[in-house]
Write a protein that holds these residues in place. Structure first.
Motif, PDB file in Angstrom:
ATOM      1  N   PRO A   1       8.871   3.483   5.419  1.00  0.00           N
ATOM      2  CA  PRO A   1      10.036   3.481   4.891  1.00  0.00           C
ATOM      3  C   PRO A   1      10.551   5.033   4.782  1.00  0.00           C
ATOM      4  O   PRO A   1       9.610   5.881   4.481  1.00  0.00           O
ATOM      5  CB  PRO A   1      10.145   2.684   3.859  1.00  0.00           C
ATOM      6  CG  PRO A   1       8.854   1.973   3.959  1.00  0.00           C
ATOM      7  CD  PRO A   1       7.789   2.524   4.624  1.00  0.00           C
ATOM      8  N   THR A   2      12.075   5.321   4.754  1.00  0.00           N
ATOM      9  CA  THR A   2      12.505   6.572   4.708  1.00  0.00           C
ATOM     10  C   THR A   2      12.011   7.318   3.098  1.00  0.00           C
ATOM     11  O   THR A   2      11.966   6.426   2.276  1.00  0.00           O
ATOM     12  CB  THR A   2      13.766   6.704   4.797  1.00  0.00           C
ATOM     13  OG1 THR A   2      14.181   6.179   5.920  1.00  0.00           O
ATOM     14  CG2 THR A   2      14.306   8.137   4.546  1.00  0.00           C
ATOM     15  N   GLY A   3      11.450   8.395   3.439  1.00  0.00           N
ATOM     16  CA  GLY A   3      11.311   9.162   1.987  1.00  0.00           C
ATOM     17  C   GLY A   3       9.841   9.612   1.981  1.00  0.00           C
ATOM     18  O   GLY A   3       9.066   9.604   3.191  1.00  0.00           O
ATOM     19  N   ARG A   4       9.241  10.261   1.095  1.00  0.00           N
ATOM     20  CA  ARG A   4       8.007  10.777   1.100  1.00  0.00           C
ATOM     21  C   ARG A   4       6.985   9.871   0.229  1.00  0.00           C
ATOM     22  O   ARG A   4       7.114   9.268  -0.676  1.00  0.00           O
ATOM     23  CB  ARG A   4       8.072  12.036   0.082  1.00  0.00           C
ATOM     24  CG  ARG A   4       6.796  12.997   0.432  1.00  0.00           C
ATOM     25  CD  ARG A   4       7.203  14.516  -0.151  1.00  0.00           C
ATOM     26  NE  ARG A   4       6.193  15.453   0.453  1.00  0.00           N
ATOM     27  CZ  ARG A   4       5.938  16.089   1.523  1.00  0.00           C
ATOM     28  NH1 ARG A   4       6.664  15.700   2.565  1.00  0.00           N
ATOM     29  NH2 ARG A   4       4.995  16.874   1.791  1.00  0.00           N
ATOM     30  N   HIS A   5       5.670   9.657   0.909  1.00  0.00           N
ATOM     31  CA  HIS A   5       4.938   9.001   0.377  1.00  0.00           C
ATOM     32  C   HIS A   5       3.415   9.308   0.005  1.00  0.00           C
ATOM     33  O   HIS A   5       3.180  10.167   1.032  1.00  0.00           O
ATOM     34  CB  HIS A   5       4.695   7.623   1.417  1.00  0.00           C
ATOM     35  CG  HIS A   5       6.135   6.975   1.767  1.00  0.00           C
ATOM     36  ND1 HIS A   5       6.476   5.885   1.213  1.00  0.00           N
ATOM     37  CD2 HIS A   5       6.751   7.189   3.030  1.00  0.00           C
ATOM     38  CE1 HIS A   5       7.573   5.567   1.565  1.00  0.00           C
ATOM     39  NE2 HIS A   5       7.844   6.145   2.854  1.00  0.00           N
ATOM     40  N   HIS A   6       2.782   9.105  -0.975  1.00  0.00           N
ATOM     41  CA  HIS A   6       1.614   9.543  -1.387  1.00  0.00           C
ATOM     42  C   HIS A   6       0.498   8.626  -0.781  1.00  0.00           C
ATOM     43  O   HIS A   6       0.457   7.411  -1.492  1.00  0.00           O
ATOM     44  CB  HIS A   6       1.544   9.934  -2.764  1.00  0.00           C
ATOM     45  CG  HIS A   6       2.526  10.924  -3.599  1.00  0.00           C
ATOM     46  ND1 HIS A   6       2.212  12.148  -3.187  1.00  0.00           N
ATOM     47  CD2 HIS A   6       3.763  10.912  -3.765  1.00  0.00           C
ATOM     48  CE1 HIS A   6       3.183  12.789  -3.825  1.00  0.00           C
ATOM     49  NE2 HIS A   6       4.220  11.961  -4.152  1.00  0.00           N
ATOM     50  N   VAL A   7      -0.193   8.770   0.126  1.00  0.00           N
ATOM     51  CA  VAL A   7      -1.240   7.914   0.521  1.00  0.00           C
ATOM     52  C   VAL A   7      -2.614   8.320  -0.136  1.00  0.00           C
ATOM     53  O   VAL A   7      -3.170   9.198  -0.116  1.00  0.00           O
ATOM     54  CB  VAL A   7      -1.184   8.265   2.054  1.00  0.00           C
ATOM     55  CG1 VAL A   7      -2.339   7.071   2.783  1.00  0.00           C
ATOM     56  CG2 VAL A   7       0.012   8.017   2.702  1.00  0.00           C
ATOM     57  N   THR A   8      -3.369   7.412  -0.248  1.00  0.00           N
ATOM     58  CA  THR A   8      -4.679   7.221  -0.807  1.00  0.00           C
ATOM     59  C   THR A   8      -5.538   6.711   0.299  1.00  0.00           C
ATOM     60  O   THR A   8      -5.415   5.639   0.633  1.00  0.00           O
ATOM     61  CB  THR A   8      -4.900   6.643  -2.185  1.00  0.00           C
ATOM     62  OG1 THR A   8      -4.114   7.217  -3.289  1.00  0.00           O
ATOM     63  CG2 THR A   8      -6.431   6.690  -2.617  1.00  0.00           C
ATOM     64  N   ALA A   9      -6.661   7.310   0.773  1.00  0.00           N
ATOM     65  CA  ALA A   9      -7.647   6.933   1.730  1.00  0.00           C
ATOM     66  C   ALA A   9      -8.818   6.272   1.004  1.00  0.00           C
ATOM     67  O   ALA A   9      -9.418   7.161   0.258  1.00  0.00           O
ATOM     68  CB  ALA A   9      -8.016   7.901   2.731  1.00  0.00           C
TER      69      ALA A   9
ATOM     70  N   THR B   1       0.050  13.455   1.847  1.00  0.00           N
ATOM     71  CA  THR B   1       1.422  13.056   1.962  1.00  0.00           C
ATOM     72  C   THR B   1       1.944  12.615   2.948  1.00  0.00           C
ATOM     73  O   THR B   1       1.532  13.132   4.283  1.00  0.00           O
ATOM     74  CB  THR B   1       2.411  13.661   1.096  1.00  0.00           C
ATOM     75  OG1 THR B   1       2.136  14.946   1.546  1.00  0.00           O
ATOM     76  CG2 THR B   1       1.978  13.925  -0.380  1.00  0.00           C
ATOM     77  N   LEU B   2       2.858  11.709   3.343  1.00  0.00           N
ATOM     78  CA  LEU B   2       3.629  11.329   4.796  1.00  0.00           C
ATOM     79  C   LEU B   2       5.053  11.214   4.405  1.00  0.00           C
ATOM     80  O   LEU B   2       5.409  10.663   3.398  1.00  0.00           O
ATOM     81  CB  LEU B   2       3.074   9.992   5.360  1.00  0.00           C
ATOM     82  CG  LEU B   2       1.558  10.171   5.931  1.00  0.00           C
ATOM     83  CD1 LEU B   2       1.403   8.977   6.397  1.00  0.00           C
ATOM     84  CD2 LEU B   2       1.480  11.160   6.951  1.00  0.00           C
ATOM     85  N   ASP B   3       5.637  11.527   5.248  1.00  0.00           N
ATOM     86  CA  ASP B   3       7.124  11.421   5.338  1.00  0.00           C
ATOM     87  C   ASP B   3       7.614  10.400   6.277  1.00  0.00           C
ATOM     88  O   ASP B   3       7.171  10.457   7.613  1.00  0.00           O
ATOM     89  CB  ASP B   3       7.992  12.705   5.860  1.00  0.00           C
ATOM     90  CG  ASP B   3       8.050  13.856   5.094  1.00  0.00           C
ATOM     91  OD1 ASP B   3       7.930  13.499   3.971  1.00  0.00           O
ATOM     92  OD2 ASP B   3       7.460  14.947   5.601  1.00  0.00           O
ATOM     93  N   GLY B   4       8.178   9.399   5.559  1.00  0.00           N
ATOM     94  CA  GLY B   4       8.455   8.179   6.408  1.00  0.00           C
ATOM     95  C   GLY B   4       9.911   8.482   7.272  1.00  0.00           C
ATOM     96  O   GLY B   4      10.720   9.299   6.914  1.00  0.00           O
ATOM     97  N   THR B   5      10.124   7.681   8.240  1.00  0.00           N
ATOM     98  CA  THR B   5      11.320   7.739   9.240  1.00  0.00           C
ATOM     99  C   THR B   5      12.045   6.502   9.145  1.00  0.00           C
ATOM    100  O   THR B   5      11.260   5.539   9.243  1.00  0.00           O
ATOM    101  CB  THR B   5      10.762   8.358  10.440  1.00  0.00           C
ATOM    102  OG1 THR B   5       9.827   7.456  11.105  1.00  0.00           O
ATOM    103  CG2 THR B   5      10.122   9.452  10.629  1.00  0.00           C
ATOM    104  N   PRO B   6      13.311   6.643   9.334  1.00  0.00           N
ATOM    105  CA  PRO B   6      14.194   5.270   9.625  1.00  0.00           C
ATOM    106  C   PRO B   6      13.558   4.457  10.651  1.00  0.00           C
ATOM    107  O   PRO B   6      13.212   5.024  11.647  1.00  0.00           O
ATOM    108  CB  PRO B   6      15.386   5.897   9.578  1.00  0.00           C
ATOM    109  CG  PRO B   6      15.621   7.476   9.205  1.00  0.00           C
ATOM    110  CD  PRO B   6      14.024   7.783   9.527  1.00  0.00           C
ATOM    111  N   ASP B   7      13.749   3.261  10.506  1.00  0.00           N
ATOM    112  CA  ASP B   7      13.399   2.221  11.485  1.00  0.00           C
ATOM    113  C   ASP B   7      14.233   2.344  12.660  1.00  0.00           C
ATOM    114  O   ASP B   7      15.470   2.633  12.449  1.00  0.00           O
ATOM    115  CB  ASP B   7      13.179   0.761  11.274  1.00  0.00           C
ATOM    116  CG  ASP B   7      12.073   0.486   9.982  1.00  0.00           C
ATOM    117  OD1 ASP B   7      12.350  -0.184   9.159  1.00  0.00           O
ATOM    118  OD2 ASP B   7      10.866   1.358  10.326  1.00  0.00           O
TER     119      ASP B   7
END
Length: 547
Positions: free
Chosen positions: A320-328, A541-547
């Protein structure tokens, strides 16, 4: 006559016995003639493990003892030219009729003894080759002597031997890669009747598969045996781990790095000893070297067989659009947990048709169902792109059947075309798994990284070498190897699905132990180092992009 026969047998075992040489010499005499334990066992009418026991301290009795003494005496004569006077007070006596089996041993020795002249070994007649430089052919049926040395497929150094169709050394220590490190020293583990470490048989499958129950005296290696009188259990087996670590530290004067290297080298044989120890008194007899269907054989040394393990390699196509904090997250002890899986006990038997018997386990040719959830969930079949039927293992099939059921309804049932299966149990390696798990837990609690690395090496190498490997020739079960690996992948998929059900967003699912996600993962998993817990491997962190 039964009573008189019993008296005769009693008297045969009584009185003075022909002396036997020390156990180490018994083994040296056999190996000096290039004979395998299986060959000697066949001639004497016993099992290879019985011969192994004689070579590690046990003594035969009765007629079998006399036959074994006769074999050792003739073996010594062939190797040295002189018999052992102590073994025969009358060296001129003829071999008694009771030693017919020993005569068969000598025939085997003549057939498989080292080639000593140009008539037996054409390669030795070459003027530039010294006869002593040409090694003997071992007793394994699948090993042959090359006319000239060729590069080993494992280490690229020269070898005289071809095994399973490829030039290669017959042991890890012989490989050039092992030459840069010292040979593995003696272990703190006792040597007690190991299974016959011979090359797995490559004979074609019979039309009707035989019973999976091993038959005494056939020479078929057995991975575990019933021993109801044995009191050896997991407690004494756990002591073996502690003793091995203490001995490695003592041998290397407290040098932890050197001790760790020595323990890792010992990991495979020590793991097999542990398995034997905890399996004593077990309910199931296991064939260690069964006939294996062609789908489980590698066509080339570096090729792969036809079984698909469903290893995941999935990345979410869109966030989804926005900035996402990812945990591996790192899944602890993935292969150790996967030892609890439905393993076939005996030899695999072929069947056709769509029926799945949950009391059996093996490999199955299926047409997998379509997977329509790849945007949010990985395909439980892994990242396979080639369409059509595929051979999968029991854990993959059971996972697909579960997901096609009414509780999940995520796909259609897979179509089963044919199978190779055997009667199965989920507890075949359970004592072995619990033993290693407990040792791992104790090492973590004590901050003992040396024992922790040793235990990890044992279970990971145990899984990776039970197929076609020169590093573990005591157990040849590629079906087990694929099933255990697939169970680890199925376990990871199940953990990923649990996160998805709890509202977390899956980002990546990789290999056996990597789970990347966003959201409050601590509401689903517990952080820690136990097998039921997870560790943080990375955050980003990852930046989401619009579908």
């Amino acid at each position: 006559m039964t009573g008189f026969d019993a008296i005769d047998a009693l008297l045969a075992d009584a009185g003075p016995h022909t002396p036997l040489p020390p156990p180490a010499e018994r083994r040296a005499l056999r190996e000096g003639l290039g004979l395998s334990r299986a060959q000697v066992a066949r001639a004497l009418g016993v099992s290879p493990s019985t011969v192994a026991g004689w070579e590690t301290g046990r003594d035969p009795a009765g007629d079998t003892r006399e036959k074994y003494v006769y074999f050792l005496d003739r073996a010594r004569t062939r190797l040295t030219g002189h018999p052992d006077p102590a073994s025969d007070p009358d060296p001129h006596r003829a071999a008694p009729a009771a030693l017919t089996g020993a005569a068969a041993v000598e025939d085997a020795a003549v057939e498989d003894a080292p080639m000593r002249d140009s008539r037996e070994n054409p390669a030795a007649s070459a003027p530039e080759a010294a006869s002593a430089a040409v090694p003997a052919v071992p007793g394994d049926d699948d090993v042959e002597l090359l006319p000239a040395p060729q590069p080993c497929v494992l280490c690229a150094a020269a070898t005289w031997y071809r095994m399973a169709g490829f030039p290669q050394h017959l042991s890890p220590d012989a490989c050039a890669g092992a030459a840069s490190t010292p040979a593995v020293g003696p272990s703190a583990f006792p040597v007690s009747a190991p299974r016959e470490a011979s090359t797995p048989p490559r004979t074609p499958a019979p039309t009707a598969a035989p019973s999976p129950t091993p038959v005494a005296g056939t020479g078929r290696p057995v991975a575990a045996r019933r021993d109801s009188a044995s009191t050896t259990g997991s407690g004494s087996a756990a002591h073996l781990i502690t003793a091995a670590v203490d001995k490695a530290l003592a041998d290397h004067h407290g040098d932890i790095d050197a001790a760790a290297a020595a323990l890792v080298k010992r990991a495979i044989p020590d793991a097999m000893t542990l398995l034997d120890t905890v399996r004593k008194g077990g309910r199931y007899d296991v064939i260690a070297h069964p006939w294996i269907p062609d789908i489980l054989r590698k066509p080339t040394a570096h090729g792969a067989d036809q079984v698909w393990e469903a290893r995941p390699k999935w990345t979410r196509p869109h966030l989804p659009t926005g900035r996402h904090h990812v945990t591996a997250l790192d899944i602890n002890g993935a292969y150790l947990s996967a030892l609890k899986t439905h393993l076939p006990i005996g030899q695999l038997e072929h069947s056709t048709g769509p029926h799945h018997d949950r009391r059996r386990s093996g490999v199955h040719l299926i047409t997998p169902p379509r997977w329509e959830h790849d945007d949010v969930l990985p395909n439980p079949l892994g990242n396979r792109e080639e369409p059509g039927p595929v051979w999968v293992t029991e854990p993959t099939l059971r996972l697909l059947l579960r997901l096609s059921g009414p509780r999940h309804g995520l796909c259609e049932p897979p179509v089963i075309h044919e199978s190779f299966t055997s009667g199965a149990t989920e507890n075949l390696l359970e004592k072995f798994r619990v033993l290693l798990k407990d040792a791992r837990d104790r090492a973590i609690a004590a901050g003992d990284d040396l024992t922790l690395d040793y235990v990890k090496a044992m279970y990971s190498k145990f899984v990776s070498t039970m197929g076609e490997s020169n590093y573990n020739r005591q157990l040849y079960r590629p079906d087990w190897m694929h099933i255990i690996r697939s169970q680890a992948f199925a376990n990871l998929w199940t953990k990923a699905y649990k996160a998805h059900e709890q509202g977390l967003t899956l980002v990546r699912v990789m290999g056996t132990d990597e789970l990347h996600l966003t959201g409050d993962w601590r509401t689903v998993y517990t952080e820690g180092r136990a097998l039921t817990e997870v560790k943080i491997k990375d955050t980003y962190t990852l930046d989401g992009t619009p579908d």
